[in-house]
Design a protein around this motif. Structure first.
Motif: not given
Ligand SMILES: Nc1ncnc2c1ncn2[C@@H]1O[C@H](COP(=O)(O)OP(=O)(O)O)[C@@H](O)[C@H]1O
Ligand SMILES: [Mg+2]
Lengths: 270, 239, 234
Positions: B105-117
């Motif tokens: 899901g977009r929300r979860a994906a963006r949260a993961a992306a934030r952590a990865m950034a």
């Protein structure tokens, strides 16, 4: 964002599709539509019969073709021979005469072919041909075009040559062409009265009975095309031959002139 | 972690382009763990070799075999291109994109992306700005984060620090060492001998499309096998 | 010159008084053309994307056909649709001739190649940029098409608007299949043709100005709503 935009747009479009009442689709000639009489009759027909009349404005030839294909429920045209052939081929059950109007010959004010003094339409055409003065023809197989051809044959002339210009377009376009060229043209009175781009053109010949123009109503044969709205056609036919139609048709004035003369025999109920 | 993916066997690999052999023939086996650095001067075929391993190039001859088969292997590897490919999206959405492909899901994906950034040091950047506003170093970090977000078992990087300043280079190297320590198998190219010394467990030295040497890093730097390798380490220009 | 001035004044008067006829035919113009644009976009945009990412034997033929169809005279499209939808034609039973639906069908046929072609151009460029990344991420064909469509949405808006512009100004085809029936299939362009035929150039011009204004307003509105100007760095 774009998806939301599109879906709301679709919704609006769906809601905008109007609901249809009872309807009759009729092909009529340009001259009838351009006269403005239709604008008077249509609302009255809708009020008296509940039928919304949808008019396709075309030449007589195309009107009859639309009827033959079953794409309209009835036709209102003015070309007796073609109408009778139409019935003979089984496309319509009968024709009912409703009213007539008249054609006129217009041309440049200085009248190079001297048609203004001609006693008849045929004589006027003969003079135009003799002078080789420019003449614009509809050339589109319309009722007006057919009336023009029958006058030429009465005048004993086969029109051809640089002076004879067939436009293949509607009455208005042909009038535009004639006014642009300063040419003679045969037109129905209504189109002429409604035409505002006259330039140098004036009315030169009128009143010859050969110029009278009989309109008839022909319902498309339901035996040929089961989908046609025969019941509505019968109702409209009855209305068009009735007293209310007589009153409105004879009473119609355009720029102070009477255009149409009601001559229908009221329908006898079968 | 890298259980059945490796070894990767390259047998008689050749790439011919425009009527010219640009790579090979190369036979090479990649196994184990750690960081393999493909070293060589510009035009020696490093990019071509990495792309071939990743399945981006049509082979003219030879074969590339993964221990687990091509289909499984492709799903467990990622590639960081020399010039980061920017999508017309925000920085965060660029990083999240592979997860979105996987149906996250977009929300979860963006949260993961934030952590990865965060974990690649992409900090102090407006993650909701278009990716195109990023500087060179930030673009590389974005590409690195995007490559890591699917938790690949093998990570290919093509000259990840080619145009970066020292600070950015150092940051990216730190991330690579950390990921390697976590068990990610890294295969990267560089023409920079210093970077090879700092990172490599194993060196694959290419010259003019040919494989000159594949050896443990210590061995390679202690005694390069060919004069070209020796010259490259010494920083000499080829005559 | 005189006609232009009186056309402009008449246009102002019609708009200022919210002339019922004008409102009706303008709304119908919008309804027909926006429907056609939405449908043609739904067909043409994915087709353009698919052509950009696919390699198959007849691809060049399809692209050449699309380009040829862009130059198809609308009158011919109108005639073909007419013959198909006529009661004596193969789709006659549907009873669609001389309805707004028939006009939408004709416009869809006219503008789908335009939209697909422009979309194909735009997406081909983006595909060149994204190619390695999307292959590397082992995307499916559908994922590639979806990604390219989404990321080139601003260029695609332009493609759709080009289709819209072509459709809203089109008269030849919809005159034939719609029949220009008052209160049923009359739209701005067919009304303009009618007024011209009557020789009422001022009225025809007035309607023409309304048409231009409408097309401008729709373009501006869509650009503003989609924020094209804001995301200029995308
Ligand atoms: N598609 C291609 N067509 C022709 N030549 C190519 C192509 N791709 C790469 N080359 C050539 O192959 C050689 C190796 O390129 P590359 O692998 O990019 O080297 P490196 O990454 O080591 O600089 C270069 O000389 C390059 O010009
Ligand atoms: Mg390279």
């Amino acid at each position: 964002m774009i998806a939301r935009l599109i879906s709301s747009l679709l919704l609006v479009l769906l809601l905008a599709t109007p609901l249809r009442a009872e309807m009759l689709r009729m092909a009529v000639t340009t001259s009838f539509a351009n006269s403005g009489l239709a604008d008077i009759l249509l609302p009255e027909i809708a009020r008296d019969t509940g039928i919304e009349l949808q008019l396709l404005i075309v030449g007589t030839g195309q009107a009859l073709r639309l009827g033959a294909a079953g794409d309209v429920d009835a036709v209102l045209v003015h070309s007796r021979e073609a109408e009778e052939a139409f019935i003979a081929q089984g496309h319509a059950t009968h024709r009912r005469e409703i009213m007539y109007n008249d054609f006129i010959i217009v041309g440049p004010r200085h009248d190079p072919a001297h048609v203004a003094g001609a006693g008849s339409a045929a004589e006027a055409f003969a003079r135009i041909a003799r002078a080789g003065a420019p003449f614009v023809s509809r050339g589109d197989d319309s009722g007006t075009h057919r009336a023009e051809l029958s006058i030429w044959s009465r005048a004993g002339v086969t029109p051809s040559g640089a002076w004879y210009r067939a436009t293949g377009q509607g009455m208005g376009a042909a009038l535009n062409t004639a006014s642009g060229m300063g040419a003679y043209i045969l037109t129905d009175r209504a189109s002429w009265l409604n035409f505002s781009n006259r330039a140098d053109l004036v009315l030169l010949v009128q009143g010859d009975p050969a110029l009278f123009n009989q309109y008839a109503f022909l319902p498309v044969n339901p035996a040929r095309h089961p989908h046609v709205r025969a019941q509505e056609a019968a109702l409209v036919e009855a209305w068009l031959t009735g007293p209310r139609a007589r009153e409105l048709i004879d009473g119609y004035r355009l720029h102070g002139q009477q255009l149409f003369h009601f001559n229908a025999t009221p329908m006898v109920t079968k | 972690m890298v259980t059945n993916l490796l070894p990767l066997r390259i047998t008689d690999l050749e790439l011919r382009r425009a009527g010219r052999r640009i790579l090979g023939p190369i036979s090479l086996t990649l196994e184990g763990r750690g960081i393999t650095v493909v070293l060589g001067p510009n035009g020696s075929g490093k990019t071509s070799l990495l792309r071939a391993m990743h399945g981006l190039e049509r082979l003219s001859a030879g074969r590339i075999d993964w221990a687990c088969g091509e289909a499984v292997a492709r799903a467990r590897q990622a590639f960081v291109f020399q010039t980061p490919i920017l999508m017309r999206r925000s920085v965060l959405d660029c990083i999240a994109y592979p997860l979105v492909l996987d149906g996250v899901g977009r929300r979860a994906a963006r949260a993961a992306a934030r952590a990865m950034a965060d974990s690649v040091g992409l900090t102090g950047v407006a993650l909701d700005a278009p990716a195109s506003v990023l500087s060179g170093g930030e673009r590389q970090k974005m590409a690195l984060a995007r490559a890591l977000i699917r938790q690949p078992q093998i990570l290919f990087l093509d000259e990840p620090c080619a145009n970066l300043d020292n600070a950015s280079t150092r940051e990216i190297e730190t991330v690579l060492l950390r990921e390697s320590a976590r068990g990610v198998r890294i295969v990267m190219s560089t023409h920079n001998v210093g970077q090879a010394r700092r990172l490599a467990d194993e060196i694959v030295f290419l010259f003019a499309g040919r494989l000159h040497e594949a050896a443990p890093a210590r061995e390679f730097f202690a005694g390069p096998a060919t004069p070209e390798a020796r010259a490259h380490i010494a920083g000499d220009l080829p005559t | 010159m005189n006609d232009i001035v009186s056309g402009l004044t008449q246009a102002v008067r019609l708009i200022a008084t919210l002339d019922a006829n004008l409102v009706e035919i303008s709304l119908r113009s919008l309804q027909v053309t926006l429907s056609a644009t939405v449908i043609a976009s739904a067909l043409g945009l994915p087709l353009g994307a698919w052509l950009a990412v696919s390699r198959f034997r007849l691809r060049r033929v399809v692209i050449a056909t699309l380009n040829a169809l862009m130059g198809l005279p609308p009158v011919v499209v109108g005639l073909i649709v007419y013959v198909m939808l006529s009661r004596s034609g193969p789709l006659g039973v549907l009873g669609l001739l001389f309805t707004p639906t028939a006009m939408i069908i004709a416009q869809v046929i006219i503008i789908t190649p335009i939209i697909a072609s422009i979309a194909h151009q735009a997406i081909r460029e983006l595909w060149a940029d994204y190619h390695d990344l999307l292959i590397s991420l082992h995307t499916t064909r559908a994922q590639r098409v979806a990604t390219l469509l989404w990321d080139s949405r601003r260029a695609l808006l332009t493609a759709s608007l080009a289709g819209f512009g072509r459709a809203i100004g089109e008269v030849g085809a919809i005159m034939i299949v719609g029949g220009n029936i008052d209160h049923a299939t009359r739209v701005l362009t067919t009304a303009i043709a009618l007024e011209t035929a009557k020789g009422d150039f001022a009225m025809a011009l007035a309607l023409g100005f309304v048409l231009i204004g409408l097309a401008l307003a729709i373009n501006l509105a869509l650009h503003v709503l989609s924020g094209t100007e804001r995301g200029s760095r995308w």
